[in-house]
Design a protein around this motif. Structure first.
Motif, PDB file in Angstrom:
ATOM      1  N   MET A   1      29.212  45.788  40.251  1.00  0.00           N
ATOM      2  CA  MET A   1      30.045  45.932  41.446  1.00  0.00           C
ATOM      3  C   MET A   1      31.098  44.820  41.534  1.00  0.00           C
ATOM      4  O   MET A   1      32.221  45.037  41.968  1.00  0.00           O
ATOM      5  N   GLN A   2      30.707  43.627  41.102  1.00  0.00           N
ATOM      6  CA  GLN A   2      31.641  42.512  41.165  1.00  0.00           C
ATOM      7  C   GLN A   2      32.910  42.793  40.373  1.00  0.00           C
ATOM      8  O   GLN A   2      34.018  42.480  40.815  1.00  0.00           O
ATOM      9  N   LYS A   3      32.761  43.393  39.183  1.00  0.00           N
ATOM     10  CA  LYS A   3      33.922  43.691  38.346  1.00  0.00           C
ATOM     11  C   LYS A   3      34.878  44.639  39.050  1.00  0.00           C
ATOM     12  O   LYS A   3      36.104  44.476  38.974  1.00  0.00           O
ATOM     13  N   GLN A   4      34.326  45.643  39.746  1.00  0.00           N
ATOM     14  CA  GLN A   4      35.175  46.590  40.461  1.00  0.00           C
ATOM     15  C   GLN A   4      35.916  45.911  41.610  1.00  0.00           C
ATOM     16  O   GLN A   4      37.084  46.215  41.867  1.00  0.00           O
ATOM     17  N   ILE A   5      35.244  44.960  42.264  1.00  0.00           N
ATOM     18  CA  ILE A   5      35.893  44.243  43.369  1.00  0.00           C
ATOM     19  C   ILE A   5      37.018  43.366  42.841  1.00  0.00           C
ATOM     20  O   ILE A   5      38.104  43.326  43.417  1.00  0.00           O
ATOM     21  N   VAL A   6      36.757  42.667  41.743  1.00  0.00           N
ATOM     22  CA  VAL A   6      37.792  41.830  41.127  1.00  0.00           C
ATOM     23  C   VAL A   6      39.006  42.680  40.772  1.00  0.00           C
ATOM     24  O   VAL A   6      40.148  42.317  41.068  1.00  0.00           O
ATOM     25  N   ALA A   7      38.766  43.817  40.121  1.00  0.00           N
ATOM     26  CA  ALA A   7      39.869  44.691  39.714  1.00  0.00           C
ATOM     27  C   ALA A   7      40.632  45.220  40.919  1.00  0.00           C
ATOM     28  O   ALA A   7      41.871  45.269  40.914  1.00  0.00           O
ATOM     29  N   ALA A   8      39.886  45.602  41.973  1.00  0.00           N
ATOM     30  CA  ALA A   8      40.535  46.146  43.170  1.00  0.00           C
ATOM     31  C   ALA A   8      41.403  45.094  43.848  1.00  0.00           C
ATOM     32  O   ALA A   8      42.553  45.364  44.233  1.00  0.00           O
ATOM     33  N   LEU A   9      40.902  43.879  43.985  1.00  0.00           N
ATOM     34  CA  LEU A   9      41.679  42.816  44.616  1.00  0.00           C
ATOM     35  C   LEU A   9      42.888  42.443  43.752  1.00  0.00           C
ATOM     36  O   LEU A   9      43.978  42.187  44.271  1.00  0.00           O
ATOM     37  N   ALA A  10      42.703  42.412  42.434  1.00  0.00           N
ATOM     38  CA  ALA A  10      43.818  42.101  41.541  1.00  0.00           C
ATOM     39  C   ALA A  10      44.927  43.137  41.683  1.00  0.00           C
ATOM     40  O   ALA A  10      46.118  42.787  41.739  1.00  0.00           O
ATOM     41  N   ARG A  11      44.558  44.409  41.765  1.00  0.00           N
ATOM     42  CA  ARG A  11      45.565  45.464  41.921  1.00  0.00           C
ATOM     43  C   ARG A  11      46.279  45.353  43.266  1.00  0.00           C
ATOM     44  O   ARG A  11      47.488  45.581  43.354  1.00  0.00           O
ATOM     45  N   GLU A  12      45.532  44.991  44.304  1.00  0.00           N
ATOM     46  CA  GLU A  12      46.157  44.869  45.625  1.00  0.00           C
ATOM     47  C   GLU A  12      47.108  43.676  45.677  1.00  0.00           C
ATOM     48  O   GLU A  12      48.151  43.726  46.337  1.00  0.00           O
ATOM     49  N   ILE A  13      46.763  42.619  44.972  1.00  0.00           N
ATOM     50  CA  ILE A  13      47.670  41.467  44.896  1.00  0.00           C
ATOM     51  C   ILE A  13      48.924  41.857  44.123  1.00  0.00           C
ATOM     52  O   ILE A  13      50.049  41.569  44.535  1.00  0.00           O
ATOM     53  N   ALA A  14      48.744  42.535  42.987  1.00  0.00           N
ATOM     54  CA  ALA A  14      49.887  42.930  42.158  1.00  0.00           C
ATOM     55  C   ALA A  14      50.790  43.931  42.872  1.00  0.00           C
ATOM     56  O   ALA A  14      52.009  43.918  42.687  1.00  0.00           O
TER      57      ALA A  14
END
Length: 239
Positions: A1-14
């Motif tokens: 789950m952590q990996k999905q959260i990291v990816a989701a936050l990274a996409r929202e920042i980008a």
């Protein structure tokens, strides 16, 4: 789950949801948004911080860092955000770096390459030839493999590691250049000249050939940028 959260936050920042220098939501709010514990959120933020996207400040929170501070060559970051994060400014910077490094790489390769290195370069060149005229992605992939092999043939471990780090960025650069190239035949001729220079242990010829490759790359990237401007403006590319 952590990996999905990291990816989701990274996409929202980008994407700009969280702008540079803005503060991310509080940990408790992120816990509610993703339905996970505070520990999971904290670990996810640590990963984002290690990639240069955010920075935590005690009693202040976590804020988004400027785009120039992102570890854009990190393949994890590219995996989360996608190669579209790369813009023409980055590609031009990559080409500048290649112009500074690759002539030296070619000279070292002419001096230190093995027969297997030369054979591998020839194989990648043949793949480039076979990809034309219809399969430009395959042409770009073979081009990346050619230059990665050239870096390895320098027998300099720093250059070899560097080529691995920038592999994905080189691929994006070559795809952009190939789509706008005015003469793939010229590129093929120059790449073949690199192979022959290595066969003959001719350092000057190797540098000269790579200088030609890079000059063509600069011209094609400039053309690609102009095409992008025209498309964005909705103009007729024929003027």
């Amino acid at each position: 789950m952590q990996k999905q959260i990291v990816a989701a936050l990274a996409r929202e920042i980008a994407s700009g949801r969280f702008a540079p220098l803005s503060t991310l939501p509080r940990e408790s709010d992120l816990c509610g948004e993703f339905g996970v514990s505070r520990t999971v959120i904290r670990e996810a933020l640590k990963v984002l911080e290690s990639k240069g996207l955010v920075r935590g400040r005690p009693r202040v929170g976590t804020f988004v860092r400027d785009r120039s501070e992102w570890h854009i060559l990190d393949p994890d970051l590219v995996g989360w955000i996608g190669a579209d994060v790369v813009d023409f400014e980055f590609l031009e910077s990559l080409l500048e770096a290649r112009k500074a490094i690759e002539p030296v790489v070619a000279e070292l390769a002419a001096e230190r390459s093995t027969a297997q290195d030369v054979a591998d370069l020839d194989l990648h060149w043949q793949r480039m030839v076979a990809a034309l005229p219809d399969d430009l992605p395959a042409f770009a992939e073979a081009d990346v493999a050619f230059h990665t092999t050239l870096f390895r043939a320098s027998r300099n471990p720093v250059f070899t590691q560097l080529s691995g780090v920038i592999h994905w960025a080189m691929k994006k650069l070559f795809e952009t250049e190939s789509a706008a190239a005015t003469s793939h035949e010229e590129a093929l001729s120059l790449h073949h000249a690199v192979i022959e220079a290595l066969r003959l242990r001719d350092k000057k010829a190797a540098r000269r050939a790579i200088d030609g490759v890079l000059a063509g790359a600069e011209r094609d990237l400039r053309a690609a940028r102009q095409q992008a401007r025209i498309a964005k403006a909705g103009l007729d590319p024929r003027g």
